[in-house]
Design an enzyme around this catalytic site. Structure first.
Site, PDB file in Angstrom:
ATOM      1  N   GLU A   1      18.378  12.435   1.154  1.00 51.95           N
ATOM      2  CA  GLU A   1      17.369  12.505   2.217  1.00 51.95           C
ATOM      3  C   GLU A   1      16.270  13.478   1.822  1.00 51.95           C
ATOM      4  O   GLU A   1      16.513  14.473   1.130  1.00 51.95           O
ATOM      5  CB  GLU A   1      18.022  12.961   3.529  1.00 51.95           C
ATOM      6  CG  GLU A   1      18.916  11.893   4.120  1.00 51.95           C
ATOM      7  CD  GLU A   1      19.605  12.351   5.412  1.00 51.95           C
ATOM      8  OE1 GLU A   1      19.455  13.531   5.793  1.00 51.95           O
ATOM      9  OE2 GLU A   1      20.307  11.529   6.013  1.00 51.95           O
TER      10      GLU A   1
ATOM     11  N   GLN B   1       2.123  -8.087   4.580  1.00 51.36           N
ATOM     12  CA  GLN B   1       3.003  -8.835   5.503  1.00 51.36           C
ATOM     13  C   GLN B   1       2.421  -8.586   6.896  1.00 51.36           C
ATOM     14  O   GLN B   1       2.974  -7.865   7.715  1.00 51.36           O
ATOM     15  CB  GLN B   1       4.449  -8.337   5.390  1.00 51.36           C
ATOM     16  CG  GLN B   1       5.446  -9.054   6.303  1.00 51.36           C
ATOM     17  CD  GLN B   1       5.818 -10.461   5.849  1.00 51.36           C
ATOM     18  OE1 GLN B   1       5.787 -10.779   4.684  1.00 51.36           O
ATOM     19  NE2 GLN B   1       6.158 -11.321   6.803  1.00 51.36           N
TER      20      GLN B   1
ATOM     21  N   LYS C   1      -7.923 -19.982  -3.090  1.00 51.36           N
ATOM     22  CA  LYS C   1      -6.579 -19.714  -3.611  1.00 51.36           C
ATOM     23  C   LYS C   1      -5.493 -20.156  -2.627  1.00 51.36           C
ATOM     24  O   LYS C   1      -5.623 -19.989  -1.424  1.00 51.36           O
ATOM     25  CB  LYS C   1      -6.461 -18.200  -3.842  1.00 51.36           C
ATOM     26  CG  LYS C   1      -5.100 -17.737  -4.272  1.00 51.36           C
ATOM     27  CD  LYS C   1      -5.091 -16.229  -4.493  1.00 51.36           C
ATOM     28  CE  LYS C   1      -4.678 -15.470  -3.255  1.00 51.36           C
ATOM     29  NZ  LYS C   1      -4.564 -14.032  -3.479  1.00 51.36           N
TER      30      LYS C   1
HETATM   31  C1  R5P Z   1      -4.281 -11.244  -1.222  1.00 48.12           C
HETATM   32  O1  R5P Z   1      -4.805 -11.901  -0.357  1.00 48.12           O
HETATM   33  C2  R5P Z   1      -4.916 -10.047  -1.849  1.00 48.12           C
HETATM   34  O2  R5P Z   1      -6.256  -9.923  -1.509  1.00 48.12           O
HETATM   35  C3  R5P Z   1      -4.783 -10.071  -3.350  1.00 48.12           C
HETATM   36  O3  R5P Z   1      -5.496 -11.175  -3.855  1.00 48.12           O
HETATM   37  C4  R5P Z   1      -3.346 -10.191  -3.739  1.00 48.12           C
HETATM   38  O4  R5P Z   1      -2.587  -9.268  -3.040  1.00 48.12           O
HETATM   39  C5  R5P Z   1      -3.190  -9.964  -5.214  1.00 48.12           C
HETATM   40  O5  R5P Z   1      -1.843 -10.089  -5.533  1.00 48.12           O
HETATM   41  P1  R5P Z   1      -1.436 -10.481  -7.010  1.00 48.12           P
HETATM   42  O6  R5P Z   1      -2.148  -9.524  -7.942  1.00 48.12           O
HETATM   43  O7  R5P Z   1       0.063 -10.303  -7.038  1.00 48.12           O
HETATM   44  O8  R5P Z   1      -1.833 -11.883  -7.241  1.00 48.12           O
END
Ligand code: R5P
Length: 265
Positions: free
Chosen positions: A16, A67, A161
């Site tokens: 802790e 999240q 994306k």
């Molecule tokens: C997601 O919407 C964020 O803006 C980043 O594009 C994302 O967190 C990037 O994560 P990674 O580098 O794992 O693709």
């Protein structure tokens, strides 16, 4: 200048965390990036140690912020859980480039987003590229990319994306005239680098002259740097909200400006 209070963390034998901080004033600014579970706990302890003071919390990097929805039944809204937990014992909070501004509403106190897009734009200018194209890898990063591009009046565009898994994304082919252009892909977070690497491969196929990456929070986990280099990204830079070897941009002056503006109201 505000005095700096020394804060020491050690661990009890069972793991802790223990905190001891120096003498506090009647007003305290607690600056803490939630980069992992320990930092979350350290932040809670620091706020509690300052219970005799009026506290402002600055969170350069708010972990768990992606999240921000219940994507499937049974999940928590982790960003909300963290925001709620950090709202006790503070009067206001500043978060640097929060992933989704909607999360600010989960704090039980006034919460503000501080953007360092101008500082990222300053970095793009320092690259001395001729007529660069600033590119957002997804729609969520459009506003940030526009603010970065506004610094130098550069062209700005975005990709589309779809996330397939924690490390894999699909980027829809899009007509972007990248041939012969120096492209700077900007995002709030680079985590595994999957998003930027996928975008970089697409840009290479379209004949981009060079590809650079700049973000606010350089989480850079799971071999991200290698993944980006392999995808043809020539430089990767982030800010000091999440400190690592790529932290060349400072968020400090944007934070100070935001706090000063509110203090003078
Ligand atoms: C997601 O919407 C964020 O803006 C980043 O594009 C994302 O967190 C990037 O994560 P990674 O580098 O794992 O693709």
């Amino acid at each position: 200048m505000a005095p700096l209070v020394e804060t020491k963390f050690t661990r009890f034998p069972d793991g802790e965390l223990y905190l001891k901080c120096g003498e506090l004033d009647d007003e305290t600014l607690i600056v803490s990036s939630i980069v992992d579970n320990d930092m979350f706990m350290q932040t809670l302890l620091a706020i509690d140690a300052a219970d005799q003071s009026r506290n402002t919390l600055v969170i350069p990097y708010l972990g768990y912020s992606r999240q921000d929805k219940r994507f499937s039944p049974g999940e928590p809204i982790s960003a909300r859980a963290v925001a709620r937990a950090l709202s006790t014992g503070i009067e206001r909070v500043y978060v640097v480039n929060i992933h989704d501004p909607g999360v600010l509403g989960h704090f039980g106190v006034p919460a503000k987003n501080v953007t360092i897009a101008p500082a990222v734009g300053g970095y793009v200018g320092d690259l001395r590229l001729k007529n660069p194209l600033v590119l957002a890898p997804d729609e969520g990063a459009i506003d940030f990319a526009s603010d970065v591009a506004a610094v130098g009046g550069w062209d700005c565009d975005h990709l589309e994306k779809t996330r397939l898994s924690g490390e894999e994304v699909r980027i829809a082919p899009k007509t972007i005239d990248a041939a012969g252009r120096d492209v700077v892909i900007v995002d709030d977070i680079i985590s595994t680098g999957g998003t930027l690497a996928t975008a970089a491969c697409m840009l290479r196929e379209r004949g981009a002259a060079s590809i650079h990456a700049a973000c606010v929070h350089g989480v850079l986990t799971s071999g991200a740097y290698t993944r980006l280099r392999a995808a043809g990204v020539s430089s990767v830079v982030s800010s000091d909200t999440y400190e690592n070897a790529s932290s060349f941009i400072s968020a400090a002056s944007a934070i100070v400006t935001a706090i000063r503006e509110d203090a003078h109201r």
